[in-house]
Design a protein around this motif. Sequence first.
Motif, PDB file in Angstrom:
ATOM      1  N   UNK A   1      13.323  21.418  83.652  1.00  0.00           N
ATOM      2  CA  UNK A   1      13.064  20.379  82.662  1.00  0.00           C
ATOM      3  C   UNK A   1      12.132  19.305  83.205  1.00  0.00           C
ATOM      4  N   UNK A   2      12.215  19.075  84.515  1.00  0.00           N
ATOM      5  CA  UNK A   2      11.339  18.099  85.159  1.00  0.00           C
ATOM      6  C   UNK A   2       9.863  18.447  84.942  1.00  0.00           C
ATOM      7  N   UNK A   3       9.543  19.731  84.946  1.00  0.00           N
ATOM      8  CA  UNK A   3       8.142  20.151  84.797  1.00  0.00           C
ATOM      9  C   UNK A   3       7.542  19.618  83.498  1.00  0.00           C
ATOM     10  N   UNK A   4       8.335  19.616  82.422  1.00  0.00           N
ATOM     11  CA  UNK A   4       7.845  19.100  81.135  1.00  0.00           C
ATOM     12  C   UNK A   4       7.624  17.593  81.207  1.00  0.00           C
ATOM     13  N   UNK A   5       8.563  16.878  81.852  1.00  0.00           N
ATOM     14  CA  UNK A   5       8.426  15.420  81.976  1.00  0.00           C
ATOM     15  C   UNK A   5       7.208  15.051  82.823  1.00  0.00           C
ATOM     16  N   UNK A   6       7.029  15.757  83.920  1.00  0.00           N
ATOM     17  CA  UNK A   6       5.878  15.513  84.800  1.00  0.00           C
ATOM     18  C   UNK A   6       4.574  15.787  84.047  1.00  0.00           C
ATOM     19  N   UNK A   7       4.568  16.824  83.231  1.00  0.00           N
ATOM     20  CA  UNK A   7       3.352  17.215  82.510  1.00  0.00           C
ATOM     21  C   UNK A   7       2.908  16.175  81.494  1.00  0.00           C
ATOM     22  N   UNK A   8       3.838  15.356  81.041  1.00  0.00           N
ATOM     23  CA  UNK A   8       3.481  14.319  80.072  1.00  0.00           C
ATOM     24  C   UNK A   8       2.798  13.117  80.713  1.00  0.00           C
ATOM     25  N   UNK A   9       2.877  13.023  82.034  1.00  0.00           N
ATOM     26  CA  UNK A   9       2.219  11.922  82.734  1.00  0.00           C
ATOM     27  C   UNK A   9       0.728  12.223  82.936  1.00  0.00           C
ATOM     28  N   UNK A  10      -0.109  11.172  82.987  1.00  0.00           N
ATOM     29  CA  UNK A  10      -1.547  11.396  83.233  1.00  0.00           C
ATOM     30  C   UNK A  10      -1.844  11.617  84.721  1.00  0.00           C
ATOM     31  N   UNK A  11      -1.129  12.569  85.326  1.00  0.00           N
ATOM     32  CA  UNK A  11      -1.346  12.921  86.730  1.00  0.00           C
ATOM     33  C   UNK A  11      -2.509  13.897  86.857  1.00  0.00           C
ATOM     34  N   UNK A  12      -3.252  13.769  87.940  1.00  0.00           N
ATOM     35  CA  UNK A  12      -4.295  14.749  88.266  1.00  0.00           C
ATOM     36  C   UNK A  12      -3.778  15.812  89.220  1.00  0.00           C
ATOM     37  N   UNK A  13      -2.958  15.383  90.205  1.00  0.00           N
ATOM     38  CA  UNK A  13      -2.472  16.311  91.230  1.00  0.00           C
ATOM     39  C   UNK A  13      -0.960  16.178  91.370  1.00  0.00           C
ATOM     40  N   UNK A  14      -0.350  17.255  91.880  1.00  0.00           N
ATOM     41  CA  UNK A  14       1.102  17.266  92.083  1.00  0.00           C
ATOM     42  C   UNK A  14       1.424  18.048  93.345  1.00  0.00           C
ATOM     43  N   UNK A  15       2.344  17.490  94.143  1.00  0.00           N
ATOM     44  CA  UNK A  15       2.914  18.201  95.292  1.00  0.00           C
ATOM     45  C   UNK A  15       4.368  18.489  94.977  1.00  0.00           C
ATOM     46  N   UNK A  16       4.787  19.728  95.181  1.00  0.00           N
ATOM     47  CA  UNK A  16       6.196  20.102  95.132  1.00  0.00           C
ATOM     48  C   UNK A  16       6.649  20.371  96.559  1.00  0.00           C
ATOM     49  N   UNK A  17       7.843  19.928  96.881  1.00  0.00           N
ATOM     50  CA  UNK A  17       8.426  20.254  98.192  1.00  0.00           C
ATOM     51  C   UNK A  17       9.861  20.696  97.979  1.00  0.00           C
ATOM     52  N   UNK A  18      10.287  21.640  98.806  1.00  0.00           N
ATOM     53  CA  UNK A  18      11.712  21.972  98.854  1.00  0.00           C
ATOM     54  C   UNK A  18      12.463  20.846  99.555  1.00  0.00           C
ATOM     55  N   UNK A  19      13.720  20.623  99.172  1.00  0.00           N
ATOM     56  CA  UNK A  19      14.540  19.667  99.915  1.00  0.00           C
ATOM     57  C   UNK A  19      14.783  20.216 101.313  1.00  0.00           C
ATOM     58  N   UNK A  20      14.554  19.380 102.309  1.00  0.00           N
ATOM     59  CA  UNK A  20      14.845  19.738 103.693  1.00  0.00           C
ATOM     60  C   UNK A  20      15.880  18.761 104.241  1.00  0.00           C
ATOM     61  N   UNK A  21      16.867  19.306 104.908  1.00  0.00           N
ATOM     62  CA  UNK A  21      17.843  18.463 105.593  1.00  0.00           C
ATOM     63  C   UNK A  21      17.310  18.158 106.983  1.00  0.00           C
ATOM     64  N   UNK A  22      17.209  16.851 107.296  1.00  0.00           N
ATOM     65  CA  UNK A  22      16.593  16.412 108.540  1.00  0.00           C
ATOM     66  C   UNK A  22      17.629  15.696 109.391  1.00  0.00           C
ATOM     67  N   UNK A  23      17.630  16.026 110.658  1.00  0.00           N
ATOM     68  CA  UNK A  23      18.579  15.390 111.580  1.00  0.00           C
ATOM     69  C   UNK A  23      18.426  13.867 111.550  1.00  0.00           C
ATOM     70  N   UNK A  24      19.568  13.171 111.659  1.00  0.00           N
ATOM     71  CA  UNK A  24      19.531  11.719 111.744  1.00  0.00           C
ATOM     72  C   UNK A  24      19.435  10.997 110.421  1.00  0.00           C
ATOM     73  N   UNK A  25      19.445  11.739 109.308  1.00  0.00           N
ATOM     74  CA  UNK A  25      19.352  11.090 107.996  1.00  0.00           C
ATOM     75  C   UNK A  25      20.744  10.949 107.382  1.00  0.00           C
ATOM     76  N   UNK A  26      20.841  10.027 106.427  1.00  0.00           N
ATOM     77  CA  UNK A  26      22.101   9.861 105.716  1.00  0.00           C
ATOM     78  C   UNK A  26      22.448  11.127 104.930  1.00  0.00           C
TER      79      UNK A  26
END
Length: 309
Positions: free
Chosen positions: A201-226
């Motif tokens: 559903x996020x893809x539709x919301x993002x598409x409505x914005x006047x964005x030129x570029x988009x980066x997608x990232x997978x969630x990564x669990x990083x040591x030392x983070x909450x």
Amino acid sequence: METRTLYNDFPTFLKRFFPGKVQKISLNAGFTCPNRDGTVGYGGCTYCNNQTFNPEYCRTEKTVAVQLEEGKRFFAHKYPEMKYLAYFQAYTNTYGELEALKRKYEEALAVDDVVGLVIGTRPDCMPDALLDYLETLAKGTFVLVEYGIESTLDRTLRRINRGHTWQAAMDAVERTAARGLPVGGHVILGLPGESREDMLGQAADISRLPLDTLKLHQLQLIRGTRMAREYEERPEDFHLFDDVDEYIALVVDYIQRLRPDLVLERFVSQSPKELLIAPDWGLKNYEFNHRLQKRMKELDAWQGKLYNQ
């Protein structure tokens, strides 16, 4: 037979502005973040450890110009004719007094073969006075503003201690695009509490914005983070894409729901192995892209195929 483009990539986008090869050089310009110093909140976003995206040459005691020269040396042996974009990446690169920001940006643009700026920031850190300046600057050089949106759901933004709303992201992107500046967005797939349906559903919301570029990232669990601590306490709240093919399937479905003209810069993030808890696929960006494209061809999928305007 005409070959269909699977998705719009970033190098093709850059060719609209530059005749030759252009490479981003990441900078740490010594900024902090309003979500760390108490202006918006403390502790930062729950997933954040800034070491994950700073190359070795990014040390805050080094000036912007020195970091750029070292970055240039890193790339120039391969492509002597290369031009560069100064990528203000670490923390919030529009967070500071206007004159101090101008000095950093202009120091970068004064370095030989630097042909533009990419400025990474938060949606709640773009005052009109800075937009006025960037609009003027962009009359003579390339300026791309990249906003960390991360999620379109306010409940998720609260959960990850992001410190801004989806409305703030919409407002920042629209105000920036209205100045004629190219605008990028960044989202994370797999944040805790978000279902597959939420992410698509996020893809539709993002598409409505006047964005030129988009980066997608997978969630990564990083040591030392909450977030790493939260995962230890409540692993059932998380769905980490340990199987890369499952993530590829999600990305294929997401891409098909995006606006056809949006430029897709990245699909994965790579954190240093010593900091990464999961998922660890052992794939380089180009290897992931190859697998993604192969799967899209197998499924006869392409960007915008399922887009509903």
